[in-house]
Design a protein around this motif. Structure first.
Motif, PDB file in Angstrom:
ATOM      1  N   VAL A  75      42.454  32.667  41.832  1.00  0.00           N
ATOM      2  CA  VAL A  75      41.281  31.893  41.431  1.00  0.00           C
ATOM      3  C   VAL A  75      41.578  31.263  40.070  1.00  0.00           C
ATOM      4  N   PHE A  76      41.604  29.950  40.034  1.00  0.00           N
ATOM      5  CA  PHE A  76      41.898  29.267  38.781  1.00  0.00           C
ATOM      6  C   PHE A  76      40.845  28.198  38.496  1.00  0.00           C
ATOM      7  N   PRO A  77      40.314  28.175  37.246  1.00  0.00           N
ATOM      8  CA  PRO A  77      40.562  29.066  36.121  1.00  0.00           C
ATOM      9  C   PRO A  77      40.104  30.505  36.415  1.00  0.00           C
ATOM     10  N   LEU A  78      40.731  31.469  35.753  1.00  0.00           N
ATOM     11  CA  LEU A  78      40.428  32.869  36.000  1.00  0.00           C
ATOM     12  C   LEU A  78      38.988  33.202  35.621  1.00  0.00           C
ATOM     13  N   PRO A  79      38.250  33.899  36.495  1.00  0.00           N
ATOM     14  CA  PRO A  79      36.884  34.347  36.163  1.00  0.00           C
ATOM     15  C   PRO A  79      36.944  35.642  35.352  1.00  0.00           C
ATOM     16  N   LEU A  80      37.325  35.550  34.098  1.00  0.00           N
ATOM     17  CA  LEU A  80      37.648  36.721  33.285  1.00  0.00           C
ATOM     18  C   LEU A  80      36.514  37.729  33.193  1.00  0.00           C
ATOM     19  N   GLY A  81      35.282  37.256  33.202  1.00  0.00           N
ATOM     20  CA  GLY A  81      34.156  38.162  33.061  1.00  0.00           C
ATOM     21  C   GLY A  81      33.914  39.052  34.262  1.00  0.00           C
ATOM     22  N   PHE A  83      36.628  40.483  36.165  1.00  0.00           N
ATOM     23  CA  PHE A  83      37.869  41.158  36.538  1.00  0.00           C
ATOM     24  C   PHE A  83      37.680  42.656  36.727  1.00  0.00           C
ATOM     25  N   ASP A  84      36.836  43.252  35.914  1.00  0.00           N
ATOM     26  CA  ASP A  84      36.506  44.675  36.072  1.00  0.00           C
ATOM     27  C   ASP A  84      37.753  45.545  36.165  1.00  0.00           C
ATOM     28  N   GLY A  85      38.655  45.365  35.185  1.00  0.00           N
ATOM     29  CA  GLY A  85      39.838  46.213  35.107  1.00  0.00           C
ATOM     30  C   GLY A  85      41.034  45.759  35.910  1.00  0.00           C
ATOM     31  N   ILE A  86      40.946  44.634  36.578  1.00  0.00           N
ATOM     32  CA  ILE A  86      42.070  44.133  37.377  1.00  0.00           C
ATOM     33  C   ILE A  86      43.188  43.649  36.454  1.00  0.00           C
ATOM     34  N   THR A  87      44.436  43.975  36.800  1.00  0.00           N
ATOM     35  CA  THR A  87      45.587  43.450  36.070  1.00  0.00           C
ATOM     36  C   THR A  87      46.243  42.339  36.880  1.00  0.00           C
ATOM     37  N   LEU A  88      46.904  41.428  36.189  1.00  0.00           N
ATOM     38  CA  LEU A  88      47.514  40.273  36.831  1.00  0.00           C
ATOM     39  C   LEU A  88      48.976  40.547  37.188  1.00  0.00           C
ATOM     40  N   PRO A  89      49.551  39.795  38.118  1.00  0.00           N
ATOM     41  CA  PRO A  89      50.959  39.978  38.489  1.00  0.00           C
ATOM     42  C   PRO A  89      51.880  39.880  37.276  1.00  0.00           C
ATOM     43  N   GLY A  90      52.862  40.765  37.254  1.00  0.00           N
ATOM     44  CA  GLY A  90      53.839  40.740  36.170  1.00  0.00           C
ATOM     45  C   GLY A  90      53.308  41.230  34.842  1.00  0.00           C
ATOM     46  N   ILE A  92      50.991  39.910  33.087  1.00  0.00           N
ATOM     47  CA  ILE A  92      50.598  38.797  32.211  1.00  0.00           C
ATOM     48  C   ILE A  92      49.172  39.024  31.727  1.00  0.00           C
ATOM     49  N   GLU A  93      48.939  38.853  30.436  1.00  0.00           N
ATOM     50  CA  GLU A  93      47.600  39.026  29.890  1.00  0.00           C
ATOM     51  C   GLU A  93      46.670  37.928  30.406  1.00  0.00           C
ATOM     52  N   PRO A  94      45.454  38.301  30.828  1.00  0.00           N
ATOM     53  CA  PRO A  94      44.531  37.297  31.367  1.00  0.00           C
ATOM     54  C   PRO A  94      44.296  36.119  30.423  1.00  0.00           C
ATOM     55  N   GLN A  95      44.223  36.383  29.120  1.00  0.00           N
ATOM     56  CA  GLN A  95      43.964  35.309  28.161  1.00  0.00           C
ATOM     57  C   GLN A  95      45.148  34.354  28.035  1.00  0.00           C
ATOM     58  N   GLU A  96      46.324  34.812  28.497  1.00  0.00           N
ATOM     59  CA  GLU A  96      47.528  33.987  28.402  1.00  0.00           C
ATOM     60  C   GLU A  96      47.745  33.151  29.657  1.00  0.00           C
ATOM     61  N   TRP A  97      47.083  33.514  30.749  1.00  0.00           N
ATOM     62  CA  TRP A  97      47.295  32.859  32.045  1.00  0.00           C
ATOM     63  C   TRP A  97      46.827  31.408  31.994  1.00  0.00           C
ATOM     64  N   ASP A  98      47.726  30.475  32.270  1.00  0.00           N
ATOM     65  CA  ASP A  98      47.371  29.054  32.195  1.00  0.00           C
ATOM     66  C   ASP A  98      47.713  28.338  33.491  1.00  0.00           C
ATOM     67  N   GLU A  99      47.621  27.016  33.459  1.00  0.00           N
ATOM     68  CA  GLU A  99      47.810  26.224  34.670  1.00  0.00           C
ATOM     69  C   GLU A  99      49.229  26.336  35.225  1.00  0.00           C
ATOM     70  N   PHE A 100      50.220  26.635  34.375  1.00  0.00           N
ATOM     71  CA  PHE A 100      51.582  26.764  34.878  1.00  0.00           C
ATOM     72  C   PHE A 100      51.853  28.152  35.461  1.00  0.00           C
ATOM     73  N   HIS A 101      51.155  29.169  34.997  1.00  0.00           N
ATOM     74  CA  HIS A 101      51.213  30.452  35.697  1.00  0.00           C
ATOM     75  C   HIS A 101      50.655  30.273  37.116  1.00  0.00           C
ATOM     76  N   ASP A 102      49.563  29.531  37.212  1.00  0.00           N
ATOM     77  CA  ASP A 102      48.949  29.262  38.517  1.00  0.00           C
ATOM     78  C   ASP A 102      49.932  28.541  39.439  1.00  0.00           C
TER      79      ASP A 102
END
Length: 422
Positions: A75-81, A83-90, A92-102
């Motif tokens: 889901v992009f942009p990430l719905p950060l609010g 996530f409820d404890g979900i971690t991202l692949p690799g 990667i910090e959610p705040q760092e995830w950008d359009e090129f990670h997508d």
């Protein structure tokens, strides 16, 4: 700087994998690519043939995919609010995830070479998550978005009908309010519903008002509700995606499941298409690289008339042609990924459509030439040419889905003329 995993075959991977000076990609992008490449090569690619033949991705593989954060990342942009404890692949910090990670996520998942698996293991997060993230209220997000991101729900987007495809404004499925005002009664049919056989819920486009775009609304539908009948569709490809024909007969949906405002659903539905078209462009270009890589390896090892197939000038020319199509499209794609979060939607939409049309057209040509290199092996559903044969059947859905080529080409010309005020 983190290392990428890249193929030794020329043009089988984009140049940024080995170009540490590329302006768009940083260390976290390379770490993500490494993580997904390893995961796909070990846990996805070896199984796609089995999954496609049986028509589904096993639950344990779906749960594994969800546990690694792939559904949340879809889901992009990430719905950060939510996530409820979900971690991202690799990691990667959610705040760092950008359009090129997508874009890397899309690209590396497509490298498994089977579009049905890409869609089947996704749980509908790409098509179902973004509309909920943008248009749903808080209660709807907590009841449906967070469970979707965690793999506890699977979603579908139900728009296309037997008599309405690219003409979204022509949808005829109806949703009429009950006499007590507490629910809507939905009647109609939906076709080519990806994830339709596996989804627990769906976003369904319905007519609640006048004809045309101003009379459409979107509802969250529990697919276990009475009156919902599903039938698996046998398509040329994407067998493991769970494509379905769905009948809706007097299906009761709580009024609280209306997403956004009544009769404002056209905007919600159309909002899904811009990212979908960008997704198709990235996916088609990667599948083209898969076809090039597999046929190139075959040309190196296959001997004909006492010499390697690759020693023939006409065969080498095919790979140069493929490379030209892939690399020019890659440049366009990277430019559009960069602009996707910096350009107004109305200006970006025709550009995403242009990428989708060009990349899908390129893939049609590339897969044909790859099959020519393979000869009879490119017509077999197993063996060295198996992935190319699979792509030859999957490619048509990329040309048609997200708006047919003919509709999009006309839209591109009309919108860009209007934006230029000519």
């Amino acid at each position: 700087m983190a290392d990428t995993i890249t193929s030794p075959i020329p043009f089988a991977d984009p140049s940024w994998h080995t170009d540490t000076t590329h302006p768009y990609y940083k260390d976290s992008h390379r770490r993500l690519q490494n993580f997904i490449r390893s995961y796909v090569d070990k846990e996805i690619a070896p199984n796609v043939d089995t999954w496609e033949r049986q028509g589904f991705v096993p639950d344990q593989n779906f749960r594994r995919h969800a546990s690694l954060g792939f559904l949340a990342a879809a889901v992009f942009p990430l719905p950060l609010g939510y996530f409820d404890g979900i971690t991202l692949p690799g990691g990667i910090e959610p705040q760092e995830w950008d359009e090129f990670h997508d874009s890397i996520l899309i690209d590396e998942m497509a490298r498994c070479g089977c579009l049905g698996t890409v869609w089947g293991i996704n749980g509908g997060a790409t098509v179902g998550g973004a509309p909920l993230s943008v248009y749903a209220n808080d209660a709807q997000k907590r009841n449906h978005l967070t469970p979707l991101l965690r793999g506890e729900q699977r979603h579908a987007l139900m728009v296309t009908e037997p008599d309405a495809g690219s003409d979204v404004a022509g949808l005829t499925t109806t949703a009429e309010m009950s006499s007590d005002g507490k629910s809507y009664i939905i009647n109609g049919q939906k076709k080519w519903v990806t994830q339709g056989m596996f989804a627990t819920h769906a976003l369904v486009g319905c007519r609640t008002g006048v004809s045309g775009p101003k009379g459409l609304s979107v509802f969250i539908l529990d697919l276990s509700a009475k009156g919902v009948t599903r039938k698996k569709m046998d398509n040329s490809g994407v067998s493991s995606s769970g494509s379905a024909f769905i009948d809706l007969e007097d299906v009761v949906v709580p009024a609280a499941n209306l997403v956004g405002e009544k009769n404002r659903g056209f905007e919600i539905i159309m909002s899904t298409f811009t990212h979908e078209r960008l997704w198709v462009g990235i996916t088609a270009n990667r599948l083209g690289r898969v076809a090039l890589e597999d046929s190139y390896k075959h040309a190196l090892s296959r001997e004909t008339f006492g010499q390697p197939l690759f020693s023939n000038q006409v065969i080498r020319a095919k790979f140069s042609m493929m490379a030209g199509l892939l690399e020019s499209c890659q440049s366009l794609m990277e430019d559009l990924v960069h602009r996707s979060v910096r350009t107004p939607q109305v200006s970006f939409s025709p550009l995403a459509a242009l990428l989708k049309v060009q990349a899908a057209n390129n893939l049609e040509r590339i897969v044909r030439e790859a099959q020519q290199v393979f000869g009879g092996l490119g017509y077999s559903r197993s063996g060295k040419g198996g992935r190319v044969e699979q792509i030859s059947r999957d490619v048509r859905v990329l040309v048609v889905s997200g708006g047919s080529e003919e509709i999009l080409m006309d839209m591109i010309a009309k919108v860009t003329k209007r934006l230029a005020r000519l």
